[in-house]
Motif scaffolding. Sequence first.
Motif, PDB file in Angstrom:
ATOM      1  N   GLY A 264       4.515  -7.053  -3.299  1.00  0.00           N
ATOM      2  CA  GLY A 264       3.953  -7.959  -2.863  1.00  0.00           C
ATOM      3  C   GLY A 264       3.169  -7.899  -1.573  1.00  0.00           C
ATOM      4  O   GLY A 264       1.587  -8.218  -1.627  1.00  0.00           O
ATOM      5  N   ARG A 265       3.675  -7.501  -0.483  1.00  0.00           N
ATOM      6  CA  ARG A 265       2.854  -7.089   0.455  1.00  0.00           C
ATOM      7  C   ARG A 265       1.933  -5.630   0.507  1.00  0.00           C
ATOM      8  O   ARG A 265       2.604  -4.749   1.019  1.00  0.00           O
ATOM      9  N   ASP A 266       0.996  -5.751   0.024  1.00  0.00           N
ATOM     10  CA  ASP A 266       0.329  -4.472  -0.165  1.00  0.00           C
ATOM     11  C   ASP A 266      -0.228  -3.719   1.088  1.00  0.00           C
ATOM     12  O   ASP A 266      -0.037  -2.723   1.034  1.00  0.00           O
ATOM     13  N   SER A 267      -0.266  -4.475   2.268  1.00  0.00           N
ATOM     14  CA  SER A 267      -0.692  -3.671   3.600  1.00  0.00           C
ATOM     15  C   SER A 267       0.407  -2.795   4.119  1.00  0.00           C
ATOM     16  O   SER A 267       0.226  -2.107   4.806  1.00  0.00           O
ATOM     17  N   HIS A 268       1.788  -3.199   3.655  1.00  0.00           N
ATOM     18  CA  HIS A 268       2.980  -2.518   3.911  1.00  0.00           C
ATOM     19  C   HIS A 268       3.341  -1.359   3.076  1.00  0.00           C
ATOM     20  O   HIS A 268       4.144  -0.545   3.475  1.00  0.00           O
ATOM     21  N   CYS A 269       2.583  -1.264   2.001  1.00  0.00           N
ATOM     22  CA  CYS A 269       2.965  -0.344   0.945  1.00  0.00           C
ATOM     23  C   CYS A 269       2.519   1.218   1.375  1.00  0.00           C
ATOM     24  O   CYS A 269       1.449   1.682   1.629  1.00  0.00           O
TER      25      CYS A 269
ATOM     26  N   VAL B  62       5.761   4.379 -11.337  1.00  0.00           N
ATOM     27  CA  VAL B  62       5.680   4.200 -12.817  1.00  0.00           C
ATOM     28  C   VAL B  62       5.620   5.401 -13.487  1.00  0.00           C
ATOM     29  O   VAL B  62       6.238   5.715 -14.656  1.00  0.00           O
TER      30      VAL B  62
ATOM     31  N   ASP C  96      10.243  -8.603  -5.823  1.00  0.00           N
ATOM     32  CA  ASP C  96      10.576  -8.509  -4.262  1.00  0.00           C
ATOM     33  C   ASP C  96      11.718  -9.124  -3.927  1.00  0.00           C
ATOM     34  O   ASP C  96      11.956 -10.416  -3.841  1.00  0.00           O
TER      35      ASP C  96
ATOM     36  N   ILE D  64      12.328 -12.049  -1.606  1.00  0.00           N
ATOM     37  CA  ILE D  64      12.060 -13.692  -1.754  1.00  0.00           C
ATOM     38  C   ILE D  64      13.371 -14.171  -2.629  1.00  0.00           C
ATOM     39  O   ILE D  64      13.644 -13.384  -3.587  1.00  0.00           O
TER      40      ILE D  64
ATOM     41  N   PHE E 140      12.933 -14.941  -6.440  1.00  0.00           N
ATOM     42  CA  PHE E 140      12.645 -13.873  -7.325  1.00  0.00           C
ATOM     43  C   PHE E 140      13.814 -12.909  -7.594  1.00  0.00           C
ATOM     44  O   PHE E 140      14.218 -12.290  -8.608  1.00  0.00           O
TER      45      PHE E 140
ATOM     46  N   TYR F  47       5.485 -15.384   3.057  1.00  0.00           N
ATOM     47  CA  TYR F  47       4.423 -14.494   3.742  1.00  0.00           C
ATOM     48  C   TYR F  47       2.812 -14.756   3.147  1.00  0.00           C
ATOM     49  O   TYR F  47       2.933 -15.009   2.160  1.00  0.00           O
TER      50      TYR F  47
ATOM     51  N   PRO G 179      -0.738 -11.864  -0.836  1.00  0.00           N
ATOM     52  CA  PRO G 179      -1.248 -10.179  -0.817  1.00  0.00           C
ATOM     53  C   PRO G 179      -2.681 -10.008  -0.882  1.00  0.00           C
ATOM     54  O   PRO G 179      -3.422 -10.558  -1.503  1.00  0.00           O
TER      55      PRO G 179
ATOM     56  N   PRO H 144       0.068   6.363 -16.464  1.00  0.00           N
ATOM     57  CA  PRO H 144       0.238   6.465 -14.851  1.00  0.00           C
ATOM     58  C   PRO H 144      -0.381   7.960 -14.294  1.00  0.00           C
ATOM     59  O   PRO H 144       0.272   8.896 -14.436  1.00  0.00           O
TER      60      PRO H 144
ATOM     61  N   ILE I 225      -5.518  -2.470   5.935  1.00  0.00           N
ATOM     62  CA  ILE I 225      -5.458  -1.259   5.348  1.00  0.00           C
ATOM     63  C   ILE I 225      -4.031  -0.805   5.285  1.00  0.00           C
ATOM     64  O   ILE I 225      -3.201  -1.046   6.133  1.00  0.00           O
ATOM     65  N   SER I 226      -3.614  -0.853   4.038  1.00  0.00           N
ATOM     66  CA  SER I 226      -2.142  -0.401   3.637  1.00  0.00           C
ATOM     67  C   SER I 226      -1.753   1.029   4.325  1.00  0.00           C
ATOM     68  O   SER I 226      -2.791   1.968   4.555  1.00  0.00           O
ATOM     69  N   SER I 227      -0.585   1.134   4.627  1.00  0.00           N
ATOM     70  CA  SER I 227      -0.065   2.540   5.087  1.00  0.00           C
ATOM     71  C   SER I 227      -0.480   3.686   4.145  1.00  0.00           C
ATOM     72  O   SER I 227      -0.640   4.885   4.494  1.00  0.00           O
TER      73      SER I 227
ATOM     74  N   ARG J 219       6.762   2.386   8.857  1.00  0.00           N
ATOM     75  CA  ARG J 219       5.597   2.064   8.397  1.00  0.00           C
ATOM     76  C   ARG J 219       4.397   2.733   9.279  1.00  0.00           C
ATOM     77  O   ARG J 219       4.547   2.272  10.332  1.00  0.00           O
TER      78      ARG J 219
END
Lengths: 180, 339
Positions: free
Chosen positions: A105-110, A118, A132, A135, A138, B4, B7, B44, B215-217, B305
């Motif tokens: 869910g938190r794309d900026s932390h991925c 996959v 997630d 949460i 979920f 939060y 996304p 994938p 910007i993601s990691s 991170r």
Amino acid sequence: MSVLRPLDRLPGLNTATILLVGTEDALLQQLADSMLKEDCTSELKVHLARSLPLPCSVNRPRIDLIVFVVNLHSKHSLQSVEESLCHLDAAFFLGKVAFLATGAGRDSHCSIHRNTVVKLAHTYRSPLLFCDLEIEDFRAAMAQRLVRLLQICAGHVPGVSALNLLSLLRGSENPSLEDL
Amino acid sequence: MDSYDAPELTPRQDASSRLKDFFIGATPLQKRLESVRKQTSFIPTPPRRKIPQGSQLQEDVDPQKFAVLLHKQWTLYSLTPLYKFSYTDFKEYSKLLTAFIAAEKKKGLAVEVGDDFNIKVIFSTLMGVKGTERDPEAFLVQILSKSQLPSEHKEGKVLWTGWFCCVFGDSLLETVSEDFTCLPLFLANGAETNTAIIGTWFQKTFDCYFRPLAISSFNLSWMAAMWTACKMDHYMATTEFLWSVPCSPHSLDISYAIHPEDAKALWDNVHKTPGEVTQEEVDLFMDCLYSHFHRHFKIHLSATRLVRVSTSVASAHTDGKIKVSLKKSSYFFLFLHSF
């Protein structure tokens, strides 16, 4: 090196055991608590581990389902899971292994791309679940789903076996995957 | 999704979902369905990016205009397509925007005597800042302070700069219909209040929507690898990484500085396919740094991170702030393409 085998112990009476493997201790603990809160006709046992191989000295029941939890925020969790997969007997991958990816869910932390996980699940021919775990709602829904999956893998649901379920889950995905 | 923020979507996905409501004809809808089908390929594959050879567009870039873009910290926003935007109406837009800004600034204050606005807004195109020929032209918006004395004719100080661009937006351009101009990236430098006012005017005039781009990691590690790959004659700054360790009560920050030549040597050892950067190479590059750090400090950086990457070419922070330090414009396209 001890390798975990699916059928090397006798099953307990009306008992279903799940093993959660992952580096995120807090998330695994919360998921285990959610699962134990579920109403279930079988007696549930939840084991947690950071990685495989498991220590030999402990007397543990037969493990019916193994869920590998990968946190998309941490490459370390993916590497740990990949190393643990070597310590499993191949017979486990006939429906008794599942992958769970958390943190999408938190794309900026991925730091891991979705396709990497996959591809991992596809290589091991096992189902991949996204949830997630931070949460609560979920997590509760996923706990319900895992309890049901566990009951099938332990053989407590008449008419469905783990292998049967695996082919059902794969059948619903895009058929082009079969070509790879 | 309550605990939060919503996304962050990449500009590509954001535009597609918002365009759903605009199509009434069968043909644009079919086009859009086709592009969605192409995007969700079930096979994938790990991402793989080509290093763009931007040499054919390099000549178009005006070096003076270009200097405006360097050495400034830009905050990134993603933008939906602009409706009925025209490159020929820049004078009109300048006048309207100047009036709007002056009106916003005067709100709530007592009425001032004096008809002359003390700021001026300029719209100008940035020729050549794009990836392929199909991309729409980038344009620049600047707020200048006008000098009060009529005798002085020189240009005032630049108070705020912002520019809109589209680089390698082929998949987006396919889904956009005729009346829309697709410029998904907006970069702003200057006071937050000005950014908010300009944003409001654009949203009202062109029916678009701004959203801050994080910007993601994952993308930061790609940027680190691609910027380290740039061949430089001499390096001006060390290559620095910043990681954030989530722990209570205060998060811990780990900073790792490498000599840029060492980083380049490491990348050269890792990089196998010429002209293309693959996911495996980026992973290997980062893993080498992680294992080196682990050997010395017994800390798994891969469990933390990545928050900031800074090289001689450019630097980026996960909050959506970037800074380009390089004069060579060909590398500029490299960093824009990273999104």
